[in-house]
Design a protein around this motif. Structure first.
Motif, PDB file in Angstrom:
ATOM      1  N   SER A  71      15.047  42.780  -0.658  1.00 20.32           N
ATOM      2  CA  SER A  71      15.346  42.153  -1.584  1.00 20.32           C
ATOM      3  C   SER A  71      15.336  43.579  -3.308  1.00 20.32           C
ATOM      4  O   SER A  71      15.117  42.871  -4.210  1.00 20.32           O
ATOM      5  N   GLY A  72      15.432  44.346  -2.898  1.00 21.49           N
ATOM      6  CA  GLY A  72      15.445  45.838  -3.642  1.00 21.49           C
ATOM      7  C   GLY A  72      13.946  45.813  -4.110  1.00 21.49           C
ATOM      8  O   GLY A  72      13.411  46.374  -4.463  1.00 21.49           O
ATOM      9  N   GLU A  73      13.303  44.922  -3.761  1.00 24.35           N
ATOM     10  CA  GLU A  73      11.353  45.281  -4.404  1.00 24.35           C
ATOM     11  C   GLU A  73      10.693  45.988  -3.083  1.00 24.35           C
ATOM     12  O   GLU A  73      10.108  44.900  -2.207  1.00 24.35           O
ATOM     13  N   PRO A  74       9.315  46.242  -4.288  1.00 21.35           N
ATOM     14  CA  PRO A  74       8.846  47.551  -2.897  1.00 21.35           C
ATOM     15  C   PRO A  74       7.743  46.543  -2.669  1.00 21.35           C
ATOM     16  O   PRO A  74       7.559  44.576  -2.979  1.00 21.35           O
ATOM     17  N   VAL A  75       7.909  46.081  -1.568  1.00 16.01           N
ATOM     18  CA  VAL A  75       6.390  45.116  -0.450  1.00 16.01           C
ATOM     19  C   VAL A  75       5.010  45.536  -0.831  1.00 16.01           C
ATOM     20  O   VAL A  75       5.205  46.754  -0.146  1.00 16.01           O
ATOM     21  N   ARG A  76       4.196  44.863  -1.545  1.00 23.17           N
ATOM     22  CA  ARG A  76       2.835  45.113  -1.694  1.00 23.17           C
ATOM     23  C   ARG A  76       2.455  44.601  -1.081  1.00 23.17           C
ATOM     24  O   ARG A  76       0.658  44.457  -0.683  1.00 23.17           O
ATOM     25  N   ARG A  77       2.276  42.796  -0.765  1.00 24.45           N
ATOM     26  CA  ARG A  77       1.681  42.034  -0.017  1.00 24.45           C
ATOM     27  C   ARG A  77       2.328  40.983   0.834  1.00 24.45           C
ATOM     28  O   ARG A  77       3.534  41.011   0.236  1.00 24.45           O
ATOM     29  N   PRO A  78       2.093  39.813   0.633  1.00 26.88           N
ATOM     30  CA  PRO A  78       3.095  38.492   1.509  1.00 26.88           C
ATOM     31  C   PRO A  78       3.927  38.395   0.650  1.00 26.88           C
ATOM     32  O   PRO A  78       3.562  38.766  -0.446  1.00 26.88           O
ATOM     33  N   ARG A  79       4.774  38.189   1.109  1.00 26.17           N
ATOM     34  CA  ARG A  79       6.798  37.672   0.111  1.00 26.17           C
ATOM     35  C   ARG A  79       6.737  36.191   0.566  1.00 26.17           C
ATOM     36  O   ARG A  79       6.194  36.320   1.640  1.00 26.17           O
ATOM     37  N   PRO A  80       6.608  35.277  -0.444  1.00 28.97           N
ATOM     38  CA  PRO A  80       6.876  34.264  -0.088  1.00 28.97           C
ATOM     39  C   PRO A  80       8.198  33.909   0.633  1.00 28.97           C
ATOM     40  O   PRO A  80       8.634  33.229   0.921  1.00 28.97           O
ATOM     41  N   ASP A  81       9.280  35.113   0.284  1.00 28.51           N
ATOM     42  CA  ASP A  81      10.479  35.232   0.428  1.00 28.51           C
ATOM     43  C   ASP A  81      10.423  35.490   2.658  1.00 28.51           C
ATOM     44  O   ASP A  81      11.369  35.750   2.734  1.00 28.51           O
ATOM     45  N   VAL A  82       9.465  35.379   2.440  1.00 27.96           N
ATOM     46  CA  VAL A  82       9.629  36.160   4.057  1.00 27.96           C
ATOM     47  C   VAL A  82       9.021  34.838   5.019  1.00 27.96           C
ATOM     48  O   VAL A  82       8.054  34.664   4.039  1.00 27.96           O
ATOM     49  N   GLY A  83       9.638  34.967   6.157  1.00 29.26           N
ATOM     50  CA  GLY A  83       8.650  34.439   7.101  1.00 29.26           C
ATOM     51  C   GLY A  83       8.297  34.538   8.683  1.00 29.26           C
ATOM     52  O   GLY A  83       9.206  35.751   9.009  1.00 29.26           O
ATOM     53  N   ILE A  84       6.786  34.041   9.126  1.00 31.58           N
ATOM     54  CA  ILE A  84       6.798  35.274  10.100  1.00 31.58           C
ATOM     55  C   ILE A  84       6.362  34.716  11.242  1.00 31.58           C
ATOM     56  O   ILE A  84       5.722  33.309  11.237  1.00 31.58           O
ATOM     57  N   VAL A  85       6.890  34.280  12.245  1.00 29.73           N
ATOM     58  CA  VAL A  85       6.803  33.659  13.431  1.00 29.73           C
ATOM     59  C   VAL A  85       5.953  35.152  14.558  1.00 29.73           C
ATOM     60  O   VAL A  85       6.188  35.446  14.615  1.00 29.73           O
ATOM     61  N   PHE A  86       4.591  34.614  14.498  1.00 28.69           N
ATOM     62  CA  PHE A  86       4.133  35.403  15.990  1.00 28.69           C
ATOM     63  C   PHE A  86       3.975  34.841  17.205  1.00 28.69           C
ATOM     64  O   PHE A  86       4.859  34.250  17.520  1.00 28.69           O
ATOM     65  N   GLN A  87       4.004  36.355  17.759  1.00 29.42           N
ATOM     66  CA  GLN A  87       3.328  36.094  19.688  1.00 29.42           C
ATOM     67  C   GLN A  87       3.201  34.427  19.951  1.00 29.42           C
ATOM     68  O   GLN A  87       3.256  33.681  20.705  1.00 29.42           O
ATOM     69  N   LYS A  88       2.265  34.556  19.543  1.00 30.52           N
ATOM     70  CA  LYS A  88       1.297  32.958  19.928  1.00 30.52           C
ATOM     71  C   LYS A  88       1.809  31.784  18.614  1.00 30.52           C
ATOM     72  O   LYS A  88       1.456  32.569  17.663  1.00 30.52           O
ATOM     73  N   PRO A  89       1.644  30.548  19.063  1.00 36.72           N
ATOM     74  CA  PRO A  89       1.456  29.906  17.635  1.00 36.72           C
ATOM     75  C   PRO A  89       0.445  29.325  16.858  1.00 36.72           C
ATOM     76  O   PRO A  89       1.581  29.346  16.069  1.00 36.72           O
ATOM     77  N   THR A  90       0.068  30.146  17.088  1.00 38.01           N
ATOM     78  CA  THR A  90      -1.407  29.880  15.387  1.00 38.01           C
ATOM     79  C   THR A  90      -1.396  29.072  15.194  1.00 38.01           C
ATOM     80  O   THR A  90      -1.000  28.170  14.033  1.00 38.01           O
ATOM     81  N   LEU A  91      -1.168  27.751  15.264  1.00 36.79           N
ATOM     82  CA  LEU A  91      -1.402  26.101  14.585  1.00 36.79           C
ATOM     83  C   LEU A  91      -2.841  25.949  14.868  1.00 36.79           C
ATOM     84  O   LEU A  91      -3.417  26.237  15.202  1.00 36.79           O
ATOM     85  N   LEU A  92      -2.969  24.957  13.555  1.00 37.48           N
ATOM     86  CA  LEU A  92      -3.772  24.497  13.446  1.00 37.48           C
ATOM     87  C   LEU A  92      -3.977  22.801  14.932  1.00 37.48           C
ATOM     88  O   LEU A  92      -3.734  21.836  14.049  1.00 37.48           O
ATOM     89  N   PRO A  93      -5.733  22.942  15.293  1.00 36.44           N
ATOM     90  CA  PRO A  93      -4.980  21.864  15.858  1.00 36.44           C
ATOM     91  C   PRO A  93      -5.343  21.057  15.482  1.00 36.44           C
ATOM     92  O   PRO A  93      -5.370  20.250  15.827  1.00 36.44           O
ATOM     93  N   TRP A  94      -6.426  20.598  14.430  1.00 32.69           N
ATOM     94  CA  TRP A  94      -6.881  19.282  13.498  1.00 32.69           C
ATOM     95  C   TRP A  94      -5.853  18.836  13.116  1.00 32.69           C
ATOM     96  O   TRP A  94      -5.684  17.779  11.960  1.00 32.69           O
TER      97      TRP A  94
END
Ligand SMILES: Nc1ncnc2c1ncn2[C@@H]1O[C@H](COP(=O)(O)OP(=O)(O)OP(=O)(O)O)[C@@H](O)[C@H]1O
Ligand SMILES: [Mg+2]
Length: 260
Positions: A71-94
Motif C-alpha cells: 500500500s505504498g509503504e516500505p515493509v519493515r515489520r509485520p503489518r496489520p493489513d497483511v494476513g498470513i497462512v502457513f503450510q501447517k495450521p500452527t494452531l494453539l492446542p489449548w
C-alpha cells in the motif's frame, strides 16, 4: 498497471542467507507487482526461494537489497493489513477454534468484543460454525487449515499471503478447499499471493501464475489465467483448463531439461 493500483510492489529484491558454508543468494533481483483484488500464484521448484520471498513481504525477514512496498509503504515489520497462512495450521492446542481465530486481535491489542461477531461470521464462511468451541485436536487437517484461514482474515487484512496452505491435505479435501478459498476471495475482495507446487491448483485459483526459477530465485514467466469466474469442479474438465496446465507443465519440463 500504475503504481497507484499496486497493493504490493517488490523491486529488485535480493535476499542473501549467510551460513557456515558462506553466503547463499536465495532471491536475486526479483520484481513483482500485485494489483488490488488480484489472486496471483507463485509456482516453482522446491528451494527456489518462494517462502523466502513471502517472509520478506510479510515483514518477517529483511531484504538484503531492493525494496518491498505494501500500500505504498516500505515493509519493515509485520503489518496489520497483511494476513498470513502457513503450510501447517500452527494452531494453539489449548485454545478453542474461536480462541485461535482471535489470536491476531489480541496480538494487535484490539478489543475481542468488537470482533466476536466477525469471528462467528468467518467460521461460518469457512464451514466451521458448529465447531467454535471445539479444540484443534478434535478437527481434521482440512478443518484445522480452514481455522487458520479464518485467523488470517479476522483483522480484515487487505493482502493475504498463503504459503502452500493445502500442501498437507489429501487430493479431495484440497479441491474442496480451492472452491472455498475462491468463495472467500470473491466475497471478501482480498488480494492474495499464493504459493504452491501444484500446477492444477495454481491454474484453478489464479488470475496470474508467476513461475520462479532457482539460484537465484527469480520470476521467469507470467501466465494469465483467462478462465471465467466463478470456477467450478466442471472447470477442471474444460479444454482451456487442461491447455493452461499442459503449457505450464511443458515449460517446466523444458526448463528442467535445459538445467535452468
Ligand atoms: N535460514 C536459512 N539459512 C540459510 N539458507 C536458507 C535459510 N532458509 C532458506 N535457505 C535456503 O534458501 C533457499 C530458498 O529457500 P526457501 O525456503 O525460500 O525455498 P522454497 O522455494 O520455499 O522451497 P519449498 O518449496 O521446499 O518450500 C534454499 O536453497 C534454502 O536452502
Ligand atoms: Mg517454502
Amino acid at each position: 498497471m500504475t503504481t497507484a493500483d499496486a497493493i504490493l510492489q517488490v523491486q529488485d529484491l535480493s535476499v542473501v542467507y549467510h551460513s557456515s558454508r558462506g553466503p547463499h543468494t536465495a532471491v536475486g533481483d526479483l520484481n513483482l507487482t500485485l494489483r488490488s483484488g488480484e489472486f496471483v500464484s507463485i509456482l516453482g521448484p522446491s528451494g527456489c526461494g518462494k517462502s523466502t520471498l513471502l517472509s520478506v513481504v510479510a515483514g518477517l525477514l529483511p531484504a538484503s537489497r531492493g525494496r518491498v512496498m505494501v500500500s505504498g509503504e516500505p515493509v519493515r515489520r509485520p503489518r496489520p493489513d497483511v494476513g498470513i497462512v502457513f503450510q501447517k495450521p500452527t494452531l494453539l492446542p489449548w485454545r478453542t477454534v474461536a480462541g485461535n481465530v482471535m489470536v491476531p486481535i489480541e496480538a494487535l491489542r484490539r478489543s475481542p468484543r468488537d470482533y466476536a461477531e466477525r469471528c462467528r461470521d468467518l467460521l461460518g464462511l469457512v464451514g466451521l460454525a458448529a465447531f467454535a468451541e471445539h479444540y484443534p485436536d478434535e478437527l481434521s487437517g482440512g478443518m484445522q487449515q480452514r481455522v487458520s484461514i479464518a485467523r488470517a482474515l479476522i483483522h480484515d487484512p487487505a493482502l493475504m499471503l498463503m504459503d502452500e496452505p493445502f500442501g498437507a491435505l489429501d487430493a479431495m479435501t484440497r479441491e474442496r478447499m480451492w472452491l472455498e478459498l475462491q468463495d472467500i476471495w470473491l466475497s471478501s475482495r482480498k488480494t492474495v499471493l499464493f504459493i504452491t507446487h501444484s500446477i492444477p491448483e495454481a491454474v484453478f485459483l489464479s488470475d496470474r501464475v508467476l513461475v520462479m526459477a532457482s539460484t537465484p530465485g527469480r520470476i521467469v514467466q507470467e501466465i494469465v489465467i483467462d478462465l471465467p469466474r466463478p470456477r467450478a469442479v466442471q472447470t477442471m474438465a474444460e479444454p482451456r483448463y487442461a491447455a493452461l496446465c499442459g503449457d505450464i507443465r511443458t515449460m517446466f519440463l523444458s526448463r528442467m531439461e535445459q538445467g535452468r
